[in-house]
Design a protein around this motif. Structure first.
Motif: not given
Length: 316
Positions: A20-27, A47-49, A263-271, A298-301
């Motif tokens: 879950y990607k929260h509004s505080d910037g943490y996964y 996600l890598n961290e 499901f989640t979003k990439s770090e930049d929110g783009e994917h 984790a895998q971008v789709f």
């Protein structure tokens, strides 16, 4: 061209991964812990961290009785200002003719940081049938909170079907439950007749529910349901079902039995990013549930021209 790369697995030995990607910037990450006796949460800015993030045990199974055994598939959500974890649990030694007897539960935390706050048990989430149930997820749509879960109906052959209901609050259902899908295709009935592990994502004018099917070994696959956002989501006829699996084993990439995704979003929110577990090899012997080699990936789709998800292959 997508350049986002994830160092898979992002967390080892964690099946049923939920991010879950929260509004505080943490996964925030949770999943089934080997031994199935606790719920842990970890967080990281990428996600890598997550792999090296310190896990915090936020709840332990009871010593006996209710919620004392086989703690499965926790999901962490932030709902209406509080944190909730939904999970399934059985009682110590509780099987009936070797059939699992899980029920679904919720715990709540009102702290900003769920790794530091107190978690309170909200009790069993009771459904229309008192039977084996698990793998709950929640989502909001048009100011209504919905609950999607897997359950055994004694009147229907097989192990579990998917259902949906509205919620009175984040731990109580209201109104009727609607049957979404039963295992009907061959790829949903290998080893066990299973529809479970639902996750929800929206795109365009559609709501999608991914789910997992068949036994948890290399035969585990993902299926897909969808409905239009303006349709009645409690009307079973609003939902459509893909006739083929949308994500399955990729032996060439040493990824077997992918599923039980989130499901989640990439770090930049783009994917959009698919989080799923998979095994590095086929299950060789014994119950695959006892083998801790399901790792989180984790895998971008992407999406096609009609706004349907294109997951590709595991490791692709």
């Amino acid at each position: 061209m997508l350049k986002k790369h994830y160092e898979n697995p992002i967390v080892i030995e964690r099946a049923d991964p939920w991010v879950y990607k929260h509004s505080d910037g943490y996964y925030y990450f949770t999943g089934s812990v080997p031994g199935y006796q606790e719920i842990e949460v970890r967080r990281a800015k990428t996600l890598n961290e997550l792999k090296d993030a310190e896990p915090v045990t936020v709840w332990r199974a009871h010593e006996e009785g209710e919620m004392s055994a086989l703690i499965w598939a926790p999901e962490i959500h932030y709902v209406r200002g509080k944190w909730y974890i939904y999970f399934a649990a059985a009682s110590t030694g509780e099987t009936k003719n070797d059939i699992f007897q899980h029920r679904m539960y919720a715990i709540e935390c009102d702290a900003d940081n769920p790794l530091e706050g107190e978690w309170v048990e909200k009790g069993q989430i009771k459904t229309h049938i008192n039977s084996f149930s698990l793998d709950a997820t929640v989502f909001e749509h048009k100011d209504e909170l919905y609950y999607v879960w897997a359950q055994k109906d004694p009147a229907i052959p097989g192990n579990s079907n998917l259902y949906i209901s509205k919620m009175e609050n984040p731990w109580t259902l209201k109104g009727h439950a609607t049957l979404l899908t039963i295992p009907e295709y061959d790829w949903e009935k290998i080893g066990f007749l299973v529809n479970e592990g639902a996750a929800v994502i929206k795109k365009g004018d559609k709501i999608f529910i991914s789910y997992s099917a068949s036994a948890t070994d290399e035969n585990y696959v993902m299926g897909l349901l969808w409905a239009n956002e303006d349709d009645d989501l409690l009307d079973g006829y609003s939902w459509h079902k893909a006739k083929e699996p949308v994500f399955e084993s990729a032996p060439e990439n040493s990824l077997f039995g992918p599923g039980h995704n989130s499901f989640t979003k990439s770090e930049d929110g783009e994917h959009d990013v698919l989080i799923y577990h998979a095994r590095p090899e086929k299950n060789k012997e014994g119950d695959p549930l006892d083998n801790p080699d399901r790792h989180a990936n984790a895998q971008v789709f992407t999406w096609d021209e009609e706004d349907f998800p294109v997951f590709g292959k595991p490791g692709g």
